[in-house]
Design a protein around this motif. Structure first.
Motif, short mmCIF file in Angstrom:
data_model
loop_
_atom_site.label_atom_id
_atom_site.label_comp_id
_atom_site.label_asym_id
_atom_site.label_seq_id
_atom_site.Cartn_x
_atom_site.Cartn_y
_atom_site.Cartn_z
N ARG A 24 22.33 -0.10 4.49
CA ARG A 24 20.90 0.06 4.74
C ARG A 24 20.08 -1.18 4.47
N GLY A 25 20.69 -2.22 4.01
CA GLY A 25 19.95 -3.47 3.81
C GLY A 25 18.97 -3.44 2.67
N THR A 26 19.22 -2.60 1.67
CA THR A 26 18.33 -2.54 0.51
C THR A 26 19.07 -2.95 -0.74
N GLY A 27 18.35 -3.40 -1.73
CA GLY A 27 18.93 -3.75 -3.01
C GLY A 27 20.00 -4.81 -2.88
N THR A 28 21.19 -4.49 -3.34
CA THR A 28 22.30 -5.45 -3.31
C THR A 28 22.87 -5.60 -1.90
N ASP A 29 22.48 -4.72 -1.01
CA ASP A 29 22.99 -4.77 0.36
C ASP A 29 22.13 -5.73 1.17
N GLU A 41 16.49 -16.15 4.05
CA GLU A 41 17.65 -15.82 3.22
C GLU A 41 17.14 -15.14 1.95
N LEU A 42 17.88 -14.12 1.51
CA LEU A 42 17.46 -13.36 0.35
C LEU A 42 17.53 -14.22 -0.91
N LEU A 43 16.43 -14.23 -1.64
CA LEU A 43 16.36 -14.97 -2.89
C LEU A 43 16.60 -14.03 -4.07
N MET A 44 15.83 -12.96 -4.11
CA MET A 44 15.94 -12.00 -5.22
C MET A 44 15.48 -10.63 -4.74
N TYR A 45 15.98 -9.59 -5.42
CA TYR A 45 15.46 -8.26 -5.16
C TYR A 45 15.24 -7.55 -6.49
N THR A 46 14.33 -6.58 -6.47
CA THR A 46 14.05 -5.77 -7.65
C THR A 46 13.95 -4.32 -7.21
N TYR A 47 14.48 -3.46 -8.05
CA TYR A 47 14.35 -2.04 -7.76
C TYR A 47 13.29 -1.45 -8.68
N SER A 48 12.29 -0.81 -8.10
CA SER A 48 11.19 -0.19 -8.83
C SER A 48 10.45 -1.23 -9.67
N SER A 49 9.87 -0.83 -10.79
CA SER A 49 9.08 -1.76 -11.59
C SER A 49 9.98 -2.56 -12.51
N SER A 61 0.81 -1.22 0.00
CA SER A 61 0.00 0.00 0.00
C SER A 61 0.84 1.28 0.00
N ASN A 62 2.11 1.17 0.39
CA ASN A 62 2.94 2.36 0.53
C ASN A 62 3.65 2.70 -0.78
N SER A 63 3.24 3.81 -1.40
CA SER A 63 3.82 4.20 -2.69
C SER A 63 5.30 4.55 -2.60
N ALA A 64 5.78 4.80 -1.39
CA ALA A 64 7.18 5.20 -1.24
C ALA A 64 8.14 4.01 -1.35
N PHE A 65 7.62 2.81 -1.29
CA PHE A 65 8.48 1.64 -1.42
C PHE A 65 9.13 1.62 -2.80
N GLN A 66 10.44 1.32 -2.82
CA GLN A 66 11.14 1.27 -4.10
C GLN A 66 11.91 -0.02 -4.29
N TYR A 67 12.32 -0.67 -3.20
CA TYR A 67 13.02 -1.94 -3.29
C TYR A 67 12.06 -3.05 -2.86
N PHE A 68 12.08 -4.13 -3.62
CA PHE A 68 11.18 -5.23 -3.34
C PHE A 68 11.99 -6.52 -3.35
N MET A 69 11.80 -7.31 -2.32
CA MET A 69 12.63 -8.49 -2.15
C MET A 69 11.79 -9.74 -1.90
N TRP A 70 12.34 -10.86 -2.24
CA TRP A 70 11.77 -12.15 -1.87
C TRP A 70 12.80 -12.88 -1.02
N TYR A 71 12.36 -13.32 0.14
CA TYR A 71 13.18 -14.13 1.03
C TYR A 71 12.57 -15.53 1.08
N ARG A 72 13.45 -16.52 1.25
CA ARG A 72 13.02 -17.90 1.41
C ARG A 72 13.41 -18.34 2.81
N GLN A 73 12.48 -18.98 3.50
CA GLN A 73 12.74 -19.44 4.86
C GLN A 73 12.39 -20.91 4.96
N TYR A 74 13.41 -21.73 5.17
CA TYR A 74 13.18 -23.14 5.43
C TYR A 74 12.76 -23.30 6.89
#
Lengths: 113, 115
Positions: free
Chosen positions: B97-102, A45-53, A26-39
């Protein structure tokens, strides 16, 4: 309303299936989006991240972000039993407002051999 | 070598007790975090420290007090434990900051049960 919403599942698929995991935010200010996997009984643990669209692909995994609809997706192709885990989406700001990840509740995935 | 380690792994205690959880990272990171994961698996930030300075202090009871003696350690002390404090507590660290590649690297968690 929580800032990042995610269907907790559980989701059960046969081995080899394509899996689609989704979150909305809901927060338009978010710019980094991540997927974590947890066994089970482990830390995320970080799986992937995306910046913006846009899309990002890494092997069998594809992450998609659509900022216009505030929708985050993770696709897993040719799913394997080893993919069985809880998948958490997360979002954060950039710049001075970061340091803080906001997580969805996680979707528990089981891939059946 | 474990990147982010926590002790103890399991903690069972009575209501009203005071307990501490320790966290250490050997990654040389500047930022460390404490998260709480409840029974429904919801992971929520509690505190964040950067270079031993408190950056984020979410709305948690003041019975919870983080302490960072140096950049590699962030301990969590909990006073007067309550039933609702039962959860898994995760420590994490990132270079900045723990974002993106960090990436934020998480420890294995401490499963706290308050009886």
């Amino acid at each position: 309303q929580k800032e990042v919403e995610q269907d907790p599942g559980p989701l059960s698929v046969p081995e080899g299936a394509i899996v689609s995991l989704n979150c909305t935010y809901s927060n338009s200010a978010f710019q980094y989006f991540m997927w974590y996997r947890q066994y089970s009984r482990k830390g995320p643990e970080l799986l992937m991240y995306t910046y913006s669209s846009g899309n990002k692909e890494d092997g069998r995994f594809t992450a998609q972000v659509d900022k216009s609809s505030k929708y985050i997706s993770l696709f897993i192709r040719d799913s394997q039993p080893s993919d069985s885990a809880t998948y958490l989406c997360a979002a954060t700001y950039s710049g001075a407002g970061s340091y803080q990840l906001t997580f969805g509740k996680g979707t528990k995935l089981s891939v059946i051999p | 070598d474990t990147a982010v380690s926590q002790t103890p792994k399991y903690l069972v205690t009575q209501m009203g007790n005071d307990k501490s959880i320790k966290c250490e990272q050997n990654l040389g990171h500047d930022t460390m975090y404490w998260y709480k994961q409840d029974s429904k698996k919801f992971l929520k930030i509690m505190f964040s420290y950067n270079n031993k300075e408190l950056i984020i202090n979410e709305t948690v009871p003041n019975r919870f007090s983080p302490k960072s003696p140096d950049k590699a350690h962030l301990n969590l002390h909990i006073n007067s434990l309550e039933l609702g404090d039962s959860a898994v507590y995760f420590c994490a660290s990132s270079q900045d900051r723990g974002t993106g590649t960090d990436t934020q690297y998480f420890g294995p968690g401490t499963r706290l049960t308050v009886l």
